[in-house]
Design a protein around this motif. Structure first.
Motif, PDB file in Angstrom:
ATOM      1  N   GLN A   1     -31.810   4.021   8.958  1.00 14.38           N
ATOM      2  CA  GLN A   1     -32.351   4.235  10.292  1.00 14.38           C
ATOM      3  C   GLN A   1     -31.971   5.608  10.830  1.00 14.38           C
ATOM      4  O   GLN A   1     -32.774   6.273  11.490  1.00 14.38           O
TER       5      GLN A   1
ATOM      6  N   ILE B   1     -28.958   2.977  17.804  1.00 14.90           N
ATOM      7  CA  ILE B   1     -28.317   3.298  16.520  1.00 14.90           C
ATOM      8  C   ILE B   1     -26.860   3.677  16.743  1.00 14.90           C
ATOM      9  O   ILE B   1     -25.978   3.307  15.954  1.00 14.90           O
TER      10      ILE B   1
ATOM     11  N   LEU C   1     -31.778  -3.069  15.494  1.00 15.77           N
ATOM     12  CA  LEU C   1     -32.141  -1.741  15.020  1.00 15.77           C
ATOM     13  C   LEU C   1     -33.539  -1.389  15.521  1.00 15.77           C
ATOM     14  O   LEU C   1     -34.440  -2.239  15.537  1.00 15.77           O
TER      15      LEU C   1
ATOM     16  N   PHE D   1     -36.038   0.944  14.453  1.00 15.60           N
ATOM     17  CA  PHE D   1     -37.171   1.182  13.565  1.00 15.60           C
ATOM     18  C   PHE D   1     -37.413  -0.063  12.724  1.00 15.60           C
ATOM     19  O   PHE D   1     -36.542  -0.489  11.957  1.00 15.60           O
ATOM     20  N   ARG D   2     -38.589  -0.629  12.884  1.00 19.83           N
ATOM     21  CA  ARG D   2     -38.927  -1.872  12.176  1.00 19.83           C
ATOM     22  C   ARG D   2     -40.175  -1.665  11.341  1.00 19.83           C
ATOM     23  O   ARG D   2     -41.174  -1.121  11.820  1.00 19.83           O
TER      24      ARG D   2
END
Length: 771
Positions: free
Chosen positions: A123, A279, A763, A765-766
């Motif tokens: 990430q 993050i 998190l 960003f997926r």
């Protein structure tokens, strides 16, 4: 300090079941020692009698030597060929079970943290690439002359960066060439090419980090094949924790539904900042988990070393001890250095990306230190408490000598003093009980900082809470003494003193300077904001815990209502005292205040149901709605005390009380567990004395029935009535403080049952699943 006490005080509370059971092994060592004394004839008659009551003691006494079978392993004899005793074999078998338990838990946690570390590093790479591209294009836009002034008024901003700072990877919103003049067609085409170039760079960066895309043609996004498309397999997920994010998320989801070919058409700088914060928090949580895992490893190695030294000392089985010691040294939790390497890498990455290569700043976030407690706080608590007692005695004597309590013409003064003193006294009592809760949580090793997500370097201690309570009461009584003195001498501005106290209190609450526990004050205001605007904010543990406190502070809110009306309406200068108490607006607001805390709490339950889909939240919301109805009916009865409303109070309040008692005992405290080894309680209890729990249940039941006083026809004076209602409000706060300990105890045991010692940060960003 003995190692056993040091060990118990150092273990991670949430992982206690996974640590080696040092006490159990120590008991087995003592058992071996007693049996050895019996064999040598050196033990006393009492020791021999105690040892003879156990079956294993009899076996050790009358059959100390056991013939080994051919199937026995090499651990059944020591280096001199002597056979192991039954109790010695029992110790080694138990120690082997503990070793397997520790090794298995360590391997599981290490694998989880390593996988989390890989995901976080992945990430971080995506974040770094996207930020670099945004920075490069922002610099390039600032470096070249702006061409927007040559564009027609109808032309939009370039697709790279809009005027609001939003970064769009879609050119579908651009005006068509036909809507422009002939001189701007080439400029519009250049903008499309520029936006496509940046989209290609972002996608290439993401692809370089293993993110795949759909809708790509011929290995590149054709600039002449139509409008640009956002990668359909990646999305930035930012939790909708506040109304702004919630509205933005709803809008983006609506766009995503309408445009099925787009996964996330909006990638703006604010979103990137939220992703960066997530993050960063995830790195901090990962580092915390790695630190706990290193502590787990070192403590268990030390515990095995200590207990093996005790074992070889009493058993003289050197060979068996050495063999087991080699097993401990060769186990995964003793030899693996993957967690250490990952911790070093996390520190290095965090320092580089989030601390500007400043190690001190990085360690401030990764390893926050709790401030040391000083004796000055204890001294101040004693000073303010003694001053409060002295001033209260002075005020009582002065008021008695001036005849304020006996004179019928002092209604206005006594009413104002009652409301203001009660308001601050209830706040002070709540702070004191919170300090008692902190003291008990600390002694029972309940990790309230983790449960509430408090920062270790700014969290309050029980001494701090006691200081706040004592200082509040000292200030309030000092104000009452000054007000009484000015009133007796006939000062015209004496009535302004209580209002000044309120203004100063509000000023201290919002003071921007780092004094008077600024972090705690600001955190309190954020929590209150989240509660007031429920259900638009995401509900955290601290939010609904504080909302529960407010349901016990309805009398405090009523006092605040009167105080605000008294000073805002100018009753303290020109208007009569009854301006507030007799006005219809005042009574209508009182209706609202009677059920408002329950409404906030019910809205929080509905928000949690929408997010978690847990039907228990609906049942909890129904509990607060029943309490809301009961509170309104009790207020109506106080205004019109008829037999009908008295019956309605009994029916509604009885139903709400039964509902609340069930929820207190079963849901919040975890009692009445089926097939529990502790009758009517849970299987796991923190307090050793079980009778405390039964007394607490009876006390909670009695204090829940405080509303019955409102339907009793008690003929007392106005001052006695005020004292009675103040006492009932204080008892409700005491019940809430008593409830707090068991509520957090149950939450802590739930975390222990699931080995949750580190918060889980989502998190940003997926990657979406694509066919």
């Amino acid at each position: 300090m003995k190692f056993s006490r040091e060990y118990e005080a150092s273990i991670v509370p949430e992982w206690k079941a996974a640590f080696v059971d040092y006490k159990r092994l120590k008991k087995l060592v003592k058992k071996i020692k007693v049996a050895r004394r019996d064999e040598d004839g050196t033990s006393s008659d009492a020791d021999a009698l105690v040892a003879g009551f156990s079956v294993r003691g009899l076996a050790a006494r009358f059959a100390p030597k056991v013939q080994a079978s051919p199937e026995d392993d090499e651990e059944s004899s020591d280096s001199s060929g002597e056979l192991l005793r039954l109790d010695e074999r029992e110790f080694l078998e138990t120690a082997g079970e503990e070793l397997d338990k520790v090794s298995s838990f360590y391997a599981t946690k290490e694998a989880e943290l390593l996988a989390r570390g890989d995901a976080l590093i992945h990430q971080l790479r995506i974040l770094a690439d996207v930020k670099r591209i945004l920075a490069d294009h922002a610099a390039s836009r600032r470096g070249r002359p702006s061409r927007t002034r040559f564009m027609p008024a109808t032309a939009p901003l370039p697709p790279a960066i809009s005027g609001s700072g939003r970064f769009l990877l879609s050119a579908s919103g651009l005006a068509s060439p036909q809507s422009m003049s002939d001189g701007s067609v080439e400029l519009h085409q250049a903008q499309i090419i520029e936006g496509a170039t940046m989209a290609d760079e972002v996608m290439a960066a993401l692809e370089g980090n293993g993110v795949s895309f759909v809708g790509k043609k011929g290995g590149s996004w054709g600039r002449g094949a139509g409008p640009l498309q956002m990668p359909a397999s990646v999305r930035i997920d930012i939790p909708a924790t506040n109304p702004g994010r919630t509205a933005l998320k709803v809008w983006e989801e609506l766009v995503n539904v309408l445009r099925k070919d787009v996964a996330d058409p909006f990638v703006h700088r604010k979103k990137i900042q939220h992703a960066e914060k997530n993050i960063r928090d995830a790195f901090m949580a990962l580092h915390r988990g790695l630190e706990l895992l290193k502590k787990f490893s070192s403590l268990n190695v030390k515990a095995f070393t200590k207990i093996l030294k005790k074992f070889v000392k009493v058993s003289e089985q050197q060979r068996a001890t050495d063999l087991f010691s080699e097993k401990v040294k060769g186990s995964s939790f003793s030899t693996s250095d993957k967690a250490l390497q990952l911790a070093d890498e996390v520190e290095s990455l965090f320092m580089k990306h989030f601390a500007g290569n400043d190690r001190m700043v990085a360690m401030k976030y990764l390893k926050p230190q709790q401030p040391r407690s000083t004796h000055m706080i204890t001294f101040l608590v004693g000073l303010f408490t003694g001053t409060f007692v002295s001033l209260f005695i002075i005020y009582a004597i002065s008021a008695h000598l001036s005849g304020i309590f006996s004179s019928p013409g002092n209604t206005a003064y006594l009413g104002v003093v009652y409301h203001i003193f009660s308001m601050f006294a209830l706040i002070s009592l709540h702070c004191f009980l919170y300090g008692c809760n902190l003291f008990m949580w600390k002694n029972t090793r309940i990790n309230q900082n983790f449960i509430f997500d408090f920062a270790p370097n700014t969290t309050l201690t029980h001494r701090d809470a006691f200081l706040m309570s004592a200082s509040i009461m000292c200030t309030v009584v000092a104000t009452l003494v000054i007000n009484l003195f000015l009133r007796n001498v006939g000062a015209s501005y004496a009535k302004v003193v209580p209002g000044t106290l309120i203004v100063v209190s509000m000023g201290v609450l919002v003071c921007p300077f780092n004094v008077f526990y600024r972090s705690t004050r600001y955190y309190f205001m954020r929590v209150m904001r989240n509660i007031v605007f429920s259900p638009f904010y995401k509900v955290l543990m601290a939010d609904f815990f504080m909302a529960d406190q407010l349901t016990s502070q309805i009398p405090l809110l009523r006092h605040m209502e009167f105080t605000a009306c008294y000073f805002m309406a100018g009753s303290f200068t020109a208007n009569p005292y009854e301006t507030c108490t007799n006005s219809q607006e005042y009574k209508h607001v009182a209706y609202v205040i009677s059920f408002l805390p329950y409404y906030w709490r019910a809205m929080q339950c509905l928000r949690r149901y929408l997010e978690e889909h847990d039907t228990n939240q609906l049942a909890n919301a129904a509990k607060y709605m029943s309490a809301m109805v009961a509170a309104v009916i009790r207020f109506k009865y106080s205004a019109t005390p008829t037999s009908f409303w008295a019956l309605m109070v009994i029916i509604s309040s009885s139903g709400a009380t039964l509902y609340q008692l069930y929820w207190d005992f079963v849901k919040d405290w975890g009692f009445f567990t089926r097939k529990s080894k502790n009758r009517w309680l849970r299987d796991e209890l923190i307090l050793k004395n079980k009778s405390v729990y039964y007394v607490s249940m009876v006390l909670n039941l009695v204090l829940r029935l405080g509303w019955t006083v409102s339907v009793m026809e008690i003929s007392v004076s106005i001052n006695q009535t005020r004292l009675l209602y103040f006492s009932l409000a204080s008892l409700e706060i005491i019940r809430r403080g008593h409830w707090n300990f068991y509520r957090l105890e149950n939450e802590h045991l739930n975390n222990v049952g699931k080995f949750r010692a580190v918060k889980s940060v989502p998190l940003p960003f997926r990657e979406l699943e694509t066919d």
